[in-house]
Write a protein that holds these residues in place. Structure first.
Motif, PDB file in Angstrom:
ATOM      1  N   ILE A 215       0.836  -1.206   0.000  1.00 13.74           N
ATOM      2  CA  ILE A 215       0.000   0.000   0.000  1.00 13.74           C
ATOM      3  C   ILE A 215       0.867   1.250   0.000  1.00 13.74           C
ATOM      4  O   ILE A 215       0.576   2.236  -0.691  1.00 13.74           O
ATOM      5  CB  ILE A 215      -0.941  -0.015   1.222  1.00 13.74           C
ATOM      6  N   GLU A 216       1.959   1.231   0.777  1.00 16.69           N
ATOM      7  CA  GLU A 216       2.867   2.388   0.796  1.00 16.69           C
ATOM      8  C   GLU A 216       3.433   2.660  -0.596  1.00 16.69           C
ATOM      9  O   GLU A 216       3.520   3.807  -1.037  1.00 16.69           O
ATOM     10  CB  GLU A 216       4.008   2.139   1.778  1.00 16.69           C
ATOM     11  N   ILE A 217       3.831   1.583  -1.298  1.00 12.02           N
ATOM     12  CA  ILE A 217       4.394   1.760  -2.647  1.00 12.02           C
ATOM     13  C   ILE A 217       3.336   2.296  -3.595  1.00 12.02           C
ATOM     14  O   ILE A 217       3.591   3.191  -4.401  1.00 12.02           O
ATOM     15  CB  ILE A 217       4.964   0.427  -3.163  1.00 12.02           C
ATOM     16  N   ILE A 218       2.096   1.757  -3.499  1.00 12.06           N
ATOM     17  CA  ILE A 218       1.021   2.226  -4.384  1.00 12.06           C
ATOM     18  C   ILE A 218       0.720   3.691  -4.127  1.00 12.06           C
ATOM     19  O   ILE A 218       0.520   4.482  -5.046  1.00 12.06           O
ATOM     20  CB  ILE A 218      -0.246   1.362  -4.181  1.00 12.06           C
ATOM     21  N   ASN A 219       0.692   4.089  -2.836  1.00 15.24           N
ATOM     22  CA  ASN A 219       0.408   5.487  -2.509  1.00 15.24           C
ATOM     23  C   ASN A 219       1.475   6.429  -3.030  1.00 15.24           C
ATOM     24  O   ASN A 219       1.222   7.621  -3.254  1.00 15.24           O
ATOM     25  CB  ASN A 219       0.285   5.654  -0.989  1.00 15.24           C
ATOM     26  N   ASN A 220       2.694   5.913  -3.201  1.00 15.07           N
ATOM     27  CA  ASN A 220       3.804   6.759  -3.669  1.00 15.07           C
ATOM     28  C   ASN A 220       4.009   6.692  -5.171  1.00 15.07           C
ATOM     29  O   ASN A 220       4.992   7.214  -5.688  1.00 15.07           O
ATOM     30  CB  ASN A 220       5.109   6.343  -2.973  1.00 15.07           C
ATOM     31  N   ILE A 221       3.089   6.018  -5.898  1.00  9.53           N
ATOM     32  CA  ILE A 221       3.236   5.944  -7.352  1.00  9.53           C
ATOM     33  C   ILE A 221       3.098   7.339  -7.937  1.00  9.53           C
ATOM     34  O   ILE A 221       2.157   8.068  -7.633  1.00  9.53           O
ATOM     35  CB  ILE A 221       2.167   5.017  -7.966  1.00  9.53           C
ATOM     36  N   GLN A 222       4.053   7.717  -8.758  1.00 14.26           N
ATOM     37  CA  GLN A 222       4.009   9.011  -9.427  1.00 14.26           C
ATOM     38  C   GLN A 222       3.539   8.816 -10.853  1.00 14.26           C
ATOM     39  O   GLN A 222       3.990   7.936 -11.562  1.00 14.26           O
ATOM     40  CB  GLN A 222       5.400   9.660  -9.441  1.00 14.26           C
ATOM     41  N   ILE A 223       2.620   9.697 -11.265  1.00 13.62           N
ATOM     42  CA  ILE A 223       2.109   9.652 -12.629  1.00 13.62           C
ATOM     43  C   ILE A 223       2.963  10.551 -13.490  1.00 13.62           C
ATOM     44  O   ILE A 223       3.164  11.725 -13.179  1.00 13.62           O
ATOM     45  CB  ILE A 223       0.635  10.098 -12.682  1.00 13.62           C
ATOM     46  N   ASP A 224       3.472   9.983 -14.563  1.00  9.68           N
ATOM     47  CA  ASP A 224       4.349  10.742 -15.466  1.00  9.68           C
ATOM     48  C   ASP A 224       3.495  11.582 -16.410  1.00  9.68           C
ATOM     49  O   ASP A 224       2.888  11.082 -17.330  1.00  9.68           O
ATOM     50  CB  ASP A 224       5.232   9.776 -16.273  1.00  9.68           C
ATOM     51  N   LEU A 225       3.388  12.890 -16.114  1.00  8.45           N
ATOM     52  CA  LEU A 225       2.662  13.808 -16.983  1.00  8.45           C
ATOM     53  C   LEU A 225       3.668  14.556 -17.829  1.00  8.45           C
ATOM     54  O   LEU A 225       4.357  15.458 -17.348  1.00  8.45           O
ATOM     55  CB  LEU A 225       1.835  14.789 -16.143  1.00  8.45           C
ATOM     56  N   THR A 226       3.795  14.209 -19.088  1.00  8.61           N
ATOM     57  CA  THR A 226       4.793  14.827 -19.961  1.00  8.61           C
ATOM     58  C   THR A 226       4.442  16.286 -20.203  1.00  8.61           C
ATOM     59  O   THR A 226       3.332  16.614 -20.583  1.00  8.61           O
ATOM     60  CB  THR A 226       4.850  14.073 -21.298  1.00  8.61           C
ATOM     61  N   SER A 227       5.387  17.164 -19.958  1.00 12.12           N
ATOM     62  CA  SER A 227       5.165  18.587 -20.137  1.00 12.12           C
ATOM     63  C   SER A 227       5.277  18.959 -21.599  1.00 12.12           C
ATOM     64  O   SER A 227       6.058  18.414 -22.343  1.00 12.12           O
ATOM     65  CB  SER A 227       6.198  19.377 -19.324  1.00 12.12           C
ATOM     66  N   SER A 228       4.427  19.919 -22.008  1.00 13.28           N
ATOM     67  CA  SER A 228       4.504  20.428 -23.378  1.00 13.28           C
ATOM     68  C   SER A 228       5.500  21.564 -23.497  1.00 13.28           C
ATOM     69  O   SER A 228       5.688  22.116 -24.566  1.00 13.28           O
ATOM     70  CB  SER A 228       3.118  20.898 -23.816  1.00 13.28           C
ATOM     71  N   GLN A 229       6.155  21.958 -22.378  1.00  9.53           N
ATOM     72  CA  GLN A 229       7.124  23.049 -22.405  1.00  9.53           C
ATOM     73  C   GLN A 229       8.393  22.623 -23.140  1.00  9.53           C
ATOM     74  O   GLN A 229       8.800  21.478 -23.097  1.00  9.53           O
ATOM     75  CB  GLN A 229       7.464  23.450 -20.958  1.00  9.53           C
ATOM     76  N   VAL A 230       8.992  23.571 -23.848  1.00  6.11           N
ATOM     77  CA  VAL A 230      10.244  23.294 -24.556  1.00  6.11           C
ATOM     78  C   VAL A 230      11.403  23.557 -23.612  1.00  6.11           C
ATOM     79  O   VAL A 230      11.581  24.668 -23.122  1.00  6.11           O
ATOM     80  CB  VAL A 230      10.368  24.184 -25.815  1.00  6.11           C
ATOM     81  N   PHE A 231      12.210  22.512 -23.309  1.00  7.30           N
ATOM     82  CA  PHE A 231      13.341  22.643 -22.401  1.00  7.30           C
ATOM     83  C   PHE A 231      14.630  22.884 -23.189  1.00  7.30           C
ATOM     84  O   PHE A 231      14.775  22.447 -24.331  1.00  7.30           O
ATOM     85  CB  PHE A 231      13.483  21.382 -21.542  1.00  7.30           C
ATOM     86  N   ASN A 232      15.566  23.585 -22.530  1.00  2.81           N
ATOM     87  CA  ASN A 232      16.869  23.885 -23.133  1.00  2.81           C
ATOM     88  C   ASN A 232      17.900  22.924 -22.546  1.00  2.81           C
ATOM     89  O   ASN A 232      18.089  22.877 -21.332  1.00  2.81           O
ATOM     90  CB  ASN A 232      17.251  25.342 -22.838  1.00  2.81           C
ATOM     91  N   VAL A 233      18.558  22.117 -23.401  1.00  2.42           N
ATOM     92  CA  VAL A 233      19.439  21.035 -22.956  1.00  2.42           C
ATOM     93  C   VAL A 233      20.873  21.335 -23.385  1.00  2.42           C
ATOM     94  O   VAL A 233      21.128  21.737 -24.528  1.00  2.42           O
ATOM     95  CB  VAL A 233      18.994  19.688 -23.558  1.00  2.42           C
ATOM     96  N   LEU A 234      21.829  21.133 -22.440  1.00  2.00           N
ATOM     97  CA  LEU A 234      23.255  21.249 -22.754  1.00  2.00           C
ATOM     98  C   LEU A 234      23.847  19.848 -22.846  1.00  2.00           C
ATOM     99  O   LEU A 234      23.741  19.060 -21.904  1.00  2.00           O
ATOM    100  CB  LEU A 234      23.990  22.057 -21.675  1.00  2.00           C
ATOM    101  N   ILE A 235      24.478  19.523 -23.989  1.00  2.00           N
ATOM    102  CA  ILE A 235      25.113  18.216 -24.191  1.00  2.00           C
ATOM    103  C   ILE A 235      26.625  18.403 -24.105  1.00  2.00           C
ATOM    104  O   ILE A 235      27.207  19.178 -24.873  1.00  2.00           O
ATOM    105  CB  ILE A 235      24.740  17.623 -25.558  1.00  2.00           C
ATOM    106  N   VAL A 236      27.262  17.693 -23.147  1.00  2.00           N
ATOM    107  CA  VAL A 236      28.720  17.759 -22.988  1.00  2.00           C
ATOM    108  C   VAL A 236      29.275  16.406 -23.430  1.00  2.00           C
ATOM    109  O   VAL A 236      29.154  15.414 -22.717  1.00  2.00           O
ATOM    110  CB  VAL A 236      29.114  18.074 -21.525  1.00  2.00           C
ATOM    111  N   GLU A 237      29.877  16.339 -24.604  1.00  2.00           N
ATOM    112  CA  GLU A 237      30.286  15.070 -25.225  1.00  2.00           C
ATOM    113  C   GLU A 237      31.446  15.343 -26.180  1.00  2.00           C
ATOM    114  O   GLU A 237      31.389  16.258 -27.008  1.00  2.00           O
ATOM    115  CB  GLU A 237      29.086  14.470 -25.978  1.00  2.00           C
TER     116      GLU A 237
END
Length: 732
Positions: free
Chosen positions: A594-616
């Motif tokens: 029950i504790e695990i079920i209560n802590n389930i997080q729902i993944d709501l994908t944001s429509s916001q455009v994020f700025n990503v830095l790739i270091v490679e």
């Protein structure tokens, strides 16, 4: 006379009590509850709908009516679907389908398949799988000759095809629905039917005809107060207007779509219904409580037999005293033997030190080789995927598909070698997760469907109903054991059957002992070879056909089962098949679940455009990672090393940083450490070819938030990115 009256009264009182206790609910009562729950859900009162569905489900289970159980699980799933909890909806739809398949009721089978098609197509965006469910639903509709349900399913499958741009495939279904409406004038489909006609004529570039249909869909949606259908009509109309560059009207319709969605999914309804949803899930676990209580009673009774154990203990002490006299006599001999052992021990210590040095060198060698192999493999797999995306005509190319297969096969070999190395180095620690045994079986079945289809095999799953629905254990290692056994069974079987069977043997406290069997009707294993198959790099059965493989699957299975405190047995006959059997213990603890079920997080994908830095530093990896990021409509900047990353972070702000570890000039750990020293809280995700366990401690110390091993699935990367960004912003 008094005695006779007393006996009659006693039988009358207790007879009524017994009859009252054994009275079962009748089907008419359950049908009324089910109908009421459906109406409450359709009116948007999800809280009461779930409450009534729970009551109907209990009564259905009490009378063991599979059709009613399926009906109510379907209703529960529909509530979760309306509450935007799609994973739970799929879970309960599948339970409904399992119970429906035990009946001859094709109507409920049709509805559940149609509902699963809706979730996979319009919520999960897994259109191919959703369309498969729709086609199954159409088969049941034709069987029961239900033209209305056939029209609804055709409406859904048309919508799905149009959503993914396959208008030519959806044209036939659209014509069928138009023909149906001309005969029956069903108001339930008229709004969406007009919208689909508008989409079709928009595709055909017949703008005037498309406009008439869109406006008619909106008019009828308002008239019939069909908010959901009306909202989608506004959305598709806005796309049509945008194509015609009528931006103002397009914006107005998009705004109406957003407003209607807000009304449909009001937060107050979601929060109230969540409480009843949790209560429903609790009922699933409470059904096992009676069994556990009975076991406690049996355990209490067994304690009475402890006197026998005490007596045996006293006898054992007496026997030990007899042996003590013999031990004293042998003490002198032991002293002499110890002196000899001390001399031998010094030699063993030296030999052990050399063996440890050799083991460390072997581990370092395996780690280095795996890193050096994973880096170019990331490039090979990534470039192959990019070629398939940018050049659709190459999708059927046998050369490109062979390239992808070879790269993934090599990656699998690297992972197998690392896995067996970790087991031998005692670096694997079992973890605890909550999971459903049947779900794991079906996941394995679906993951290996390409092998079963290739060899024309049928996979059958049988799960003992007495096994609790929620177990606690290391499901990842357990799934790895099953994956190896089932994939072997499928590879060595052609035009045959593979069975995955789970049976509960016993329950001790909260521990459930479960026997697992993986059986096939394949080529079988010779008696002489059965002793060799669990040795590393040993392969049998290649006389006529090359089955491929590393020879590490079964050795990994055996060693993982030893970590679980179990062992595996094999029974086989040449030409008749093979059966692998093992017994494994899992915990069933409703409080932790029950504790695990209560802590389930729902993944709501944001429509916001994020700025990503790739270091490679690797050019190929830069190209692949950038393409993956930009494909998700994120903006990104790429730098070659840690110094350039620090420079650009002084000038520009980013939502997340993707950091390579093995770089020249300054590695990913040092770069992350310096970023944190400057007070920057930007989430950092390590994209590396190193094994996760090797760098976890150093990553935590340097301020890295999470680690993803290359090659990786894009959906996994975006899930972690969204989670970390939303978590950081909520803290701020």
């Amino acid at each position: 006379m008094r005695v006779v009256l007393f006996i009659l009264l006693w039988f009358n009182f207790f007879g009524c009590t017994i009859i009252g206790q054994t009275k079962l609910p009748i089907k008419d009562e359950i049908h009324k509850l089910t109908s009421r729950a459906t109406k409450l859900r359709q009116s948007g009162d999800f809280e009461k709908s779930l409450l009534v569905s729970r009551l109907a489900l209990r009564k259905s289970i009490a009378i063991r009516d599979n059709a009613l159980i399926a009906e109510n699980y379907n209703n529960v799933a529909a509530n979760y679907n309306d509450l935007v909890e799609f994973d739970k909806a799929i879970f309960y739809y599948n339970k409904a389908l399992n119970y429906a398949n035990f009946t001859q009721n094709d109507t409920i089978k049709q509805r559940v398949n149609n509902n699963l098609g809706n979730v996979y197509c319009f919520e999960k965006k897994r259109y191919e799988k959703g369309i498969q469910y729709y086609r199954k639903a159409l088969q049941y509709s034709e069987k029961i000759k239900d033209s209305a349900q056939m029209a609804f399913t055709n409406l859904n499958i048309t919508w799905a095809f149009f959503d993914i741009g396959r208008f030519n495939e959806g044209e036939k279904s659209l014509k069928m629905i138009n023909s149906y409406y001309q005969k029956h004038h069903n108001d339930l489909i008229i709004v969406i039917l007009n919208m689909l006609n508008g989409m079709y004529y928009n595709f055909k570039n017949q703008d005037e005809q498309a406009k008439l249909y869109f406006e008619e869909a909106i008019r009828l949606g308002k008239k019939l107060n069909e908010k959901s259908d009306l909202s989608f009509s506004h959305l598709e109309y806005s796309k049509f207007l945008l194509k015609r560059k009528e931006y103002k009207k397009a914006y107005e319709n998009l705004e109406l779509y957003t407003k209607l969605n807000d009304e449909i999914y009001a937060e107050e309804k979601l929060e109230k219904a969540n409480v009843q949803g949790i209560n429903l899930e609790l009922d699933e676990y409470k059904r096992t409580i009676d069994k556990i209580e009975n076991e406690k009673v049996l355990q209490y009774q067994s304690l009475k037999k402890s006197r026998i154990i005490v007596l045996l203990f006293i006898i054992a002490i007496f026997v030990l005293l007899l042996f003590l006299n013999s031990l004293i006599k042998n003490n002198k001999f032991r002293l002499k033997a110890n002196a000899d052992l001390m001399a031998a021990n010094k030699e063993l210590i030296i030999a052990n030190q050399k063996a440890e040095e050799s083991s460390i060198l072997k581990t370092q060698f395996v780690s280095t080789i795996s890193h050096e192999l994973r880096t170019p493999l990331y490039g090979v797999v990534g470039i192959a995927d990019l070629l398939l995306e940018e050049h659709k005509e190459l999708a059927s190319s046998p050369h490109l598909n062979s390239l992808k297969f070879s790269a993934r096969y090599l990656l699998s070999l690297v992972n197998d070698i690392l896995q067996i190395n970790k087991i031998e180095e005692n670096k694997i620690i079992l973890e605890n997760f909550t999971f459903n045994l049947a779900d794991e079986f079906y996941m394995i079945k679906n993951s290996l469907s390409f092998i079963s289809q290739k060899n024309n095999n049928d996979v059958h799953i049988k799960v003992d109903p007495s096994i609790p629905e929620s177990l606690i254990g290391d499901k990842l290692r357990f799934a790895q054991i099953l994956m190896n056994l089932v994939s072997n069974a499928l590879k060595f079987t052609k035009n045959g059957e593979v069975y995955i069977v789970a049976k509960q043997l016993e329950v001790q406290g909260k521990m459930h002992s479960i026997e697992i069997k993986v059986a096939d009707t394949g080529i079988g294993i010779a008696p002489l070879d059965q002793e060799k198959i669990f040795d590393k790099f040993v392969q049998v059965g290649r006389k006529e056909v090359d089955y491929q493989g590393t020879g590490l699957g079964l050795p990994i299975v055996k060693r993982l089962l030893e970590l679980f405190g179990s062992e595996i047995t094999v029974e086989s006959q040449i030409g008749k098949g093979t059966t692998f059997t093992f017994c494994i213990n899992f915990e069933c603890n409703e409080v932790r679940t029950i504790e695990i079920i209560n802590n389930i997080q729902i993944d709501l994908t944001s429509s916001q455009v994020f700025n990503v830095l790739i270091v490679e530093d690797n050019r190929i990896n830069q190209l692949i990672t950038k393409k993956i990021i930009e494909k998700n409509n994120y903006s990104c900047v790429v730098v070659d090393d840690g110094f350039k990353a620090l420079e650009i972070l002084e000038k520009e702000e980013f939502d997340v940083i993707l950091m390579d570890i093995n770089m020249p000039l300054m590695n990913g750990f040092e770069t992350s450490r310096r970023i944190r020293e400057k007070g920057m809280e930007t989430p950092i995700i390590a994209l590396t070819a190193f094994d996760k366990n090797e760098i976890s401690e150093e990553a935590i110390r340097s301020g890295i938030n999470d680690i993803i091993i290359k090659p990786f699935e894009a959906i996994q990367l975006f899930k972690i990115i969204n989670c970390l960004i939303l978590k950081t912003k909520s803290v701020v």
